[in-house]
Design a protein around this motif. Structure first.
Motif, PDB file in Angstrom:
ATOM      1  N   GLU A 136     -42.170  68.710  25.697  1.00 52.10           N
ATOM      2  CA  GLU A 136     -42.339  67.467  26.645  1.00 52.10           C
ATOM      3  C   GLU A 136     -43.471  67.610  27.455  1.00 52.10           C
ATOM      4  O   GLU A 136     -43.764  68.669  28.141  1.00 52.10           O
ATOM      5  N   ASP A 137     -44.201  66.372  27.670  1.00 55.11           N
ATOM      6  CA  ASP A 137     -45.478  66.619  28.400  1.00 55.11           C
ATOM      7  C   ASP A 137     -45.080  66.483  29.772  1.00 55.11           C
ATOM      8  O   ASP A 137     -45.804  67.275  30.642  1.00 55.11           O
ATOM      9  N   PHE A 138     -44.152  65.878  30.376  1.00 54.26           N
ATOM     10  CA  PHE A 138     -43.612  66.208  31.589  1.00 54.26           C
ATOM     11  C   PHE A 138     -42.087  66.688  31.593  1.00 54.26           C
ATOM     12  O   PHE A 138     -41.434  66.303  30.921  1.00 54.26           O
ATOM     13  N   ALA A 139     -41.927  67.626  32.602  1.00 50.12           N
ATOM     14  CA  ALA A 139     -40.703  68.094  32.711  1.00 50.12           C
ATOM     15  C   ALA A 139     -39.844  66.826  33.944  1.00 50.12           C
ATOM     16  O   ALA A 139     -40.659  66.261  34.527  1.00 50.12           O
ATOM     17  N   PRO A 140     -38.618  67.173  33.578  1.00 51.56           N
ATOM     18  CA  PRO A 140     -37.943  66.181  34.567  1.00 51.56           C
ATOM     19  C   PRO A 140     -38.383  66.451  36.065  1.00 51.56           C
ATOM     20  O   PRO A 140     -38.311  67.497  36.395  1.00 51.56           O
ATOM     21  N   GLY A 141     -38.627  65.229  36.631  1.00 54.34           N
ATOM     22  CA  GLY A 141     -38.760  65.370  38.021  1.00 54.34           C
ATOM     23  C   GLY A 141     -40.444  65.101  38.526  1.00 54.34           C
ATOM     24  O   GLY A 141     -41.038  65.079  39.404  1.00 54.34           O
ATOM     25  N   GLN A 142     -41.472  65.457  37.171  1.00 56.32           N
ATOM     26  CA  GLN A 142     -42.492  65.651  37.509  1.00 56.32           C
ATOM     27  C   GLN A 142     -42.970  63.950  37.550  1.00 56.32           C
ATOM     28  O   GLN A 142     -42.540  63.172  36.841  1.00 56.32           O
ATOM     29  N   HIS A 143     -44.132  63.816  38.132  1.00 55.59           N
ATOM     30  CA  HIS A 143     -44.805  62.581  38.438  1.00 55.59           C
ATOM     31  C   HIS A 143     -45.909  62.299  37.739  1.00 55.59           C
ATOM     32  O   HIS A 143     -46.629  63.112  37.140  1.00 55.59           O
ATOM     33  N   TYR A 144     -46.461  61.110  37.757  1.00 55.57           N
ATOM     34  CA  TYR A 144     -47.564  60.630  36.949  1.00 55.57           C
ATOM     35  C   TYR A 144     -48.932  61.163  37.620  1.00 55.57           C
ATOM     36  O   TYR A 144     -49.891  61.244  36.947  1.00 55.57           O
ATOM     37  N   LEU A 145     -48.973  61.658  38.763  1.00 64.23           N
ATOM     38  CA  LEU A 145     -50.171  61.962  39.472  1.00 64.23           C
ATOM     39  C   LEU A 145     -50.261  63.477  39.324  1.00 64.23           C
ATOM     40  O   LEU A 145     -50.943  63.895  40.369  1.00 64.23           O
ATOM     41  N   GLU A 146     -49.842  64.218  38.401  1.00 63.96           N
ATOM     42  CA  GLU A 146     -50.094  65.681  38.396  1.00 63.96           C
ATOM     43  C   GLU A 146     -50.271  65.861  36.936  1.00 63.96           C
ATOM     44  O   GLU A 146     -50.318  65.113  35.929  1.00 63.96           O
ATOM     45  N   HIS A 168     -39.309  61.017  33.848  1.00 66.73           N
ATOM     46  CA  HIS A 168     -38.104  60.991  33.222  1.00 66.73           C
ATOM     47  C   HIS A 168     -36.927  59.951  33.728  1.00 66.73           C
ATOM     48  O   HIS A 168     -35.891  59.926  33.188  1.00 66.73           O
ATOM     49  N   ALA A 169     -37.368  59.034  34.650  1.00 63.99           N
ATOM     50  CA  ALA A 169     -36.676  58.117  35.047  1.00 63.99           C
ATOM     51  C   ALA A 169     -36.262  56.920  33.894  1.00 63.99           C
ATOM     52  O   ALA A 169     -37.125  56.914  33.079  1.00 63.99           O
ATOM     53  N   LYS A 170     -35.066  56.364  33.852  1.00 59.24           N
ATOM     54  CA  LYS A 170     -34.975  55.600  32.794  1.00 59.24           C
ATOM     55  C   LYS A 170     -35.671  54.466  32.517  1.00 59.24           C
ATOM     56  O   LYS A 170     -35.676  54.019  31.336  1.00 59.24           O
ATOM     57  N   ASP A 171     -36.517  54.015  33.384  1.00 65.13           N
ATOM     58  CA  ASP A 171     -37.116  52.820  32.702  1.00 65.13           C
ATOM     59  C   ASP A 171     -38.694  53.177  32.656  1.00 65.13           C
ATOM     60  O   ASP A 171     -39.669  52.385  32.636  1.00 65.13           O
ATOM     61  N   VAL A 172     -39.184  54.505  32.557  1.00 67.23           N
ATOM     62  CA  VAL A 172     -40.376  54.997  32.330  1.00 67.23           C
ATOM     63  C   VAL A 172     -40.499  55.352  30.868  1.00 67.23           C
ATOM     64  O   VAL A 172     -39.795  56.016  30.230  1.00 67.23           O
ATOM     65  N   VAL A 173     -41.657  54.515  30.150  1.00 68.98           N
ATOM     66  CA  VAL A 173     -41.795  54.875  28.843  1.00 68.98           C
ATOM     67  C   VAL A 173     -43.079  55.568  28.685  1.00 68.98           C
ATOM     68  O   VAL A 173     -44.072  55.149  29.059  1.00 68.98           O
ATOM     69  N   TYR A 174     -42.960  56.330  27.561  1.00 64.09           N
ATOM     70  CA  TYR A 174     -44.255  57.161  27.381  1.00 64.09           C
ATOM     71  C   TYR A 174     -44.032  58.058  25.946  1.00 64.09           C
ATOM     72  O   TYR A 174     -42.959  58.346  25.968  1.00 64.09           O
ATOM     73  N   ASN A 175     -45.065  58.429  25.318  1.00 66.60           N
ATOM     74  CA  ASN A 175     -44.963  59.129  24.147  1.00 66.60           C
ATOM     75  C   ASN A 175     -45.605  60.556  24.523  1.00 66.60           C
ATOM     76  O   ASN A 175     -46.719  60.732  24.935  1.00 66.60           O
TER      77      ASN A 175
END
Length: 976
Positions: free
Chosen positions: A250-260, A236-243
């Motif tokens: 939301e696929d990812f909750a705030p604070g979740q990273h790409y490797l989970e 959810h960082a401002k420069d991260v783009v995904y659909n």
């Protein structure tokens, strides 16, 4: 290094501006003259027409000259690269390379779980394959390490089918209809979308059909990374783009990273495990994945890690699943239950300085100002931290580590037993007897670690350190093999950067163990060192150093607090906290340079004398092949070079090194790696082999040697001389975008495999550029004036160690590629301590050092004058920027001469010169330019002739008209 991208475009446009402006001025001048010279200003029509014609002839000549200057100037390297002969691989080499790819992946696939012996599967039974990544798996990373798309690729499902499995086509059709491609990850931007159909999209008929099709389910999860961008630590960082895959959540909750796992993947696993009792999870990616979710799914009984297989390697997955191949892979990194708990977590990313306005530069890429990153964990990287922290009581190991470094399961069982350890004359040696005690053939890995004596508050030492490894041949049930282990006791020395300022082998007991992974001891013995040894004299250097290794990077320590084992890691919270000091100190500002404040004349040496240039000694480069680097004949050859020769050789070494006709130096082609050979200009590439992470998981040095030799074979067929690889930076963080190119969190595993790649390529006469030298462990702001701060012990024991071992294995006629970052407050490629004192004087390197991709004005800190003074020899530049030498002082020319010697020494000892001086051929673009010159000359002469003829004709007609008019006037006057 960069693939062709926006930086290339910007640099080219910047270099062309003066020439394009000149053409525009000429064109405007032609128009102005055409309008200015008219009937009112020049009554004589003949003169008026002649001026018009001559003006446009000048415009034509000026345009041709300007374009020629562009082609032979800023565009020369690009044109040479683009017009290089296009050579393709033979079918025999294609088959051989594909076979090697499968062999590597056979041993790279790592079995992490096998509950109830669910694996292997019977290939005669049908198989459900779930997960969108099953139809769009990861073959390799992106950027300069990406794969060539012109060769046939074996997909994941192809690999299963080749092993005999029949897969559920309704499932695969379901995924391909959902999406046919994942988000694109490029060098400067990324779409991190992970396509995965929401659980509600699985119809009841689809699920029922799957249950009827097979009782077994394989689930594939994939993650990709690449050059230029690190993996997101917060989706959810401002420069991260995904659909998102659903509008409902939301696929990812705030604070979740790409490797989970994301929400959709969790839901998919819920669906599969509700309907199947035997589930196999295949993780396809190069970065370690957070698998703490497995405890919630007892139905997931088998887990395989299948790192990037290259273009043919997925055949191995089917063979491993079917049991045709017994998995023998071992993890090259530590798998953690929570990736946010690494010591580097808070000190990995973008940290801008706030008091550096004087160093800001407004480039074509925007305003750039210095950044920093602190390597606060010191030597405690990866398993070295977790094993030591557990021993010191800082952590509960089982809570933190899911799969240790060096871990992997097999379909059979092995026993290992150490023979008696001897310690004589500085050598530690013993044998390890490995026996297959199971009922299937397979390979095992011998992992040797040491635990040195540690004094609280003394030299920092990890309790577990890999020192040697070896892989067995295939052992049949009941068969044994003895593995000989030998190493220097000095390999167990630690670097003391505080007191001795040298390598020190402390006295005391060293526990030598063989382990099935970094945590599980199989057998151990003690080696006692009776007397402390400090390697600080000429007669007693460390591991063959040509000069004593002593503190060289005190200024790179910065103001950071480094993690210490003292008092059971008492400073852990303080050392690993996020940075709070965002100011560059006055001390470091004083000697900080970029293109805004570097003046080469400030660094000229008054006593330097101008070397000879342009001599007529008639020495050809080919005659120097095989001669010593110190042979005096080199000086006579170097005397022949002109300033222009040297500048061209140094400045135009992007994906090539250029020709110098006067000495018989031909153009040589250097191309991208590391999993293939990839010419960005001719667009000809080789087959992509499995990634270096895959190779690391094999723990097999013989495969690494075969890898290098195969690169060499392909290089011969592609007329390639140099390979921009191997990449040996360390997996400091699980989120490194370029981790697929690098090997491991461990420098010894990295070094021993990478050195075999270099030696294998050298067997074929191909020189390698080991990269990126040094401290290039993150992609974030890598070319944003990134000041990397670390202590000397960590720099030497962890980050420089792979380079050191490779250089000492074969530092002759090889290459080194620099990194984009600064080491402390000095750009690495302009750091004489790094590139001369350490690399050449201490380690004995002979070869040439090249920058990473050169885009000086865009990155704001690369300029050739500073770089050649810093011990680097060549600019990886493809067009004219700040890559040419501007200072013609004696100091500068001496450095140019040194650089050219290193380039030429490497060039003449490559395979292109093995049969004498190669023939030369004028590039096609030059031939075309010469034709245009000839045609232009004929055209101009023709136009001039026409203009003169027409001028004379018009002048004659005008004179005749005047005469006739005069006669008419005279007749009228006479009549009157």
């Amino acid at each position: 290094m960069l693939d062709v991208n926006i930086d290339d475009v910007i640099a080219v446009m910047q270099s062309l501006v003066p020439y394009l402006v000149g053409i525009a001025v000429l064109f405007v001048a032609g128009i102005v003259i055409s309008f200015a010279v008219n009937k009112r200003t020049v009554q004589n029509a003949a003169v008026r027409k002649l001026v018009h014609g001559e003006a446009w002839i000048v415009v034509l000549l000026g345009a041709v000259i300007a374009v020629s200057m562009i082609l032979t100037g800023p565009m020369q390297t690009l044109m040479d690269n683009a017009s290089a002969p296009k050579q393709h691989l033979t079918q025999a080499t294609i088959r051989k390379t594909n076979d090697l790819a499968v062999n590597i992946e056979n041993e790279a696939i790592t079995m992490l779980e096998d509950t109830d012996n669910v694996l292997p599967l019977k290939s005669s039974e049908p198989l459900n394959v779930f997960g969108w990544a099953s139809t769009n798996p990861i073959y390799g990373g992106t950027g300069s390490g990406s794969l060539d798309g012109s060769y046939r690729t074996t997909s994941l499902l192809d690999g299963l089918h080749q092993a005999g499995f029949r897969t559920n086509t309704r499932l695969s059709d379901f995924y391909t209809k959902y999406s046919t491609k994942r988000g694109e990850i490029a060098v400067t931007s990324a779409d991190w979308t992970l396509p995965e159909p929401p659980a509600e999209d699985y119809s009841s008929s689809l699920v029922d059909n799957a249950k009827q099709f097979s009782k077994t389910a394989v689930v594939v999860i994939g993650r990709v990374g690449g050059e230029g961008l690190d993996l997101p630590t917060d989706m959810h960082a401002k420069d991260v783009v995904y659909n998102n895959n659903s509008k409902k959540y939301e696929d990812f909750a705030p604070g979740q990273h790409y490797l989970e796992l994301n929400r959709t993947e969790h839901d998919m696993l819920d669906l599969v495990t509700r309907n199947f009792d035997d589930v196999i999870l295949v993780y396809n990616g190069a970065n370690v994945f957070q698998m703490n979710f497995l405890k919630n799914y007892p139905q997931i009984k088998g887990v395989l890690w299948a790192p990037h297989p290259g273009q043919a390697g997925f055949k191995a997955l089917g063979d491993v699943l079917s049991g045709k191949v017994n998995p023998s892979g071992r993890t090259s990194d530590t798998f953690l239950t929570d990736l946010k708990k690494t010591p580097s977590w808070n000190n990995f990313g973008d940290f801008p300085y706030r008091n550096v306005d004087e160093f800001k530069i407004d480039s074509a890429r925007g305003v750039r100002s210095p950044r920093f990153v602190n390597y606060v964990e010191g030597i405690y990287v990866g398993y070295r931290f977790y094993e030591t922290a557990a021993k010191e009581g800082l952590i509960n190991y089982a809570d933190e580590v899911q799969y240790p470094f060096g871990y992997g399961l097999s379909y059979t069982r092995f026993s290992q037993k150490m023979g008696r350890v001897s310690h004589d004359n500085g050598k530690v040696s013993f044998s390890v007897s490995v026996t297959n005690t199971g009922n299937k053939a397979g390979k095992d890995v011998v992992e040797v670690y040491y635990d040195p004596p540690y004094i609280n508050g003394g030299i920092e030492k990890a309790s577990t350190n890999l020192i040697k490894f070896s892989k067995t041949s295939t052992l049949q049930p009941g068969q044994s093999q003895d593995i000989k282990i030998t190493f220097n006791d000095s390999d167990m020395a630690s670097y003391d950067d505080k007191d001795a300022k040298a390598y020190v082998l402390d006295d005391g007991d060293y526990d030598i163990s063989i382990r099935s992974d970094s945590h599980t001891v199989l057998d151990h013995q003690t080696v006692s060192v009776a007397k402390k040894d400090i390697y600080n004299t000429k007669s007693n250097t460390h591991n063959g150093d040509k000069q004593v290794a002593t503190n060289r990077f005190d200024d790179a320590r910065g103001n950071a607090t480094y993690l210490s084992r003292a008092n059971h890691f008492a400073n852990y919270d303080t050392a690993t906290a996020a940075p709070t000091d965002f100011d560059m100190s006055a001390k470091y500002k004083k000697n900080y340079y970029n293109n805004g404040n570097y003046d080469p004349k400030k660094f000229d040496k008054a006593g330097d004398k101008m070397p000879t240039m342009g001599a007529k000694n008639n020495i050809r480069l080919a005659s120097m092949r095989g001669k010593s680097y110190d042979d005096p004949q080199w000086e006579k050859l170097l005397d022949e070079l002109t300033f222009k020769d040297m500048d061209s050789l140094i400045a135009n070494t992007g994906y090539q090194n250029p020709a110098i006709g006067s000495i018989g130096k031909i153009r040589l082609s250097d191309v991208d790696g590391p999993a293939a050979l990839k010419d960005n200009f001719t667009k000809v590439g080789s087959i992509g082999l499995p990634s270096n992470v895959s190779l690391a998981c094999t723990w097999n040095a013989e495969l690494a040697r075969d890898f290098g030799r195969t690169i060499g074979d392909m290089a011969h067929e592609m007329l390639v001389s140099g390979w921009y690889a191997p990449s040996v930076n360390i997996h400091r963080s699980p989120f490194g975008g370029r981790s697929f190119e690098y090997f491991s969190e461990d420098p010894i595993l990295t070094a021993d495999l990478a050195s075999q790649q270099v030696l294998g390529a050298a067997d074929k006469g191909v020189y390698s550029f080991t990269k990126h030298f040094v401290l290039n462990e993150q992609e974030t702001q890598r070319n944003g004036q990134l000041c990397t701060w670390s202590n000397e012990q960590a720099i030497r024991e962890i980050y420089m160690k792979p380079f050191e071992i490779i250089v000492k294995a074969d530092g002759d006629a090889q290459g080194i590629m620099g990194s984009f970052n600064y080491i402390g407050n000095t750009y690495t490629s302009a750091d004489p301590t790094l590139n001369q004192t350490i690399l050449r004087d201490e380690w004995g390197f002979k070869g040439f050092v090249e920058t990473d991709y050169f885009s000086g004005p865009n990155y704001s800190y690369q300029n050739a004058d500073q770089i050649i003074r810093g011990g680097t020899d060549a600019m990886l530049a493809t067009t004219k920027t700040t890559n040419h030498i501007t200072d013609r002082s004696a100091t500068s020319v001496k450095q140019m001469r040194r650089a050219c010697k290193n380039i030429l020494y490497t060039a003449v000892n490559c395979w292109r010169y093995e049969h004498g001086e190669p023939g030369t051929k004028t590039p096609a673009w030059r031939m075309a330019m010469y034709v245009v010159w000839g045609a232009t000359a004929v055209l101009v002469l023709g136009l001039e002739a026409i203009a003169i003829i027409r001028f004379r004709k018009r002048r004659g007609e005008a004179q005749t008209a005047v005469t006739v008019e005069g006669e008419k006037t005279l007749n009228i006057e006479n009549q009157e």
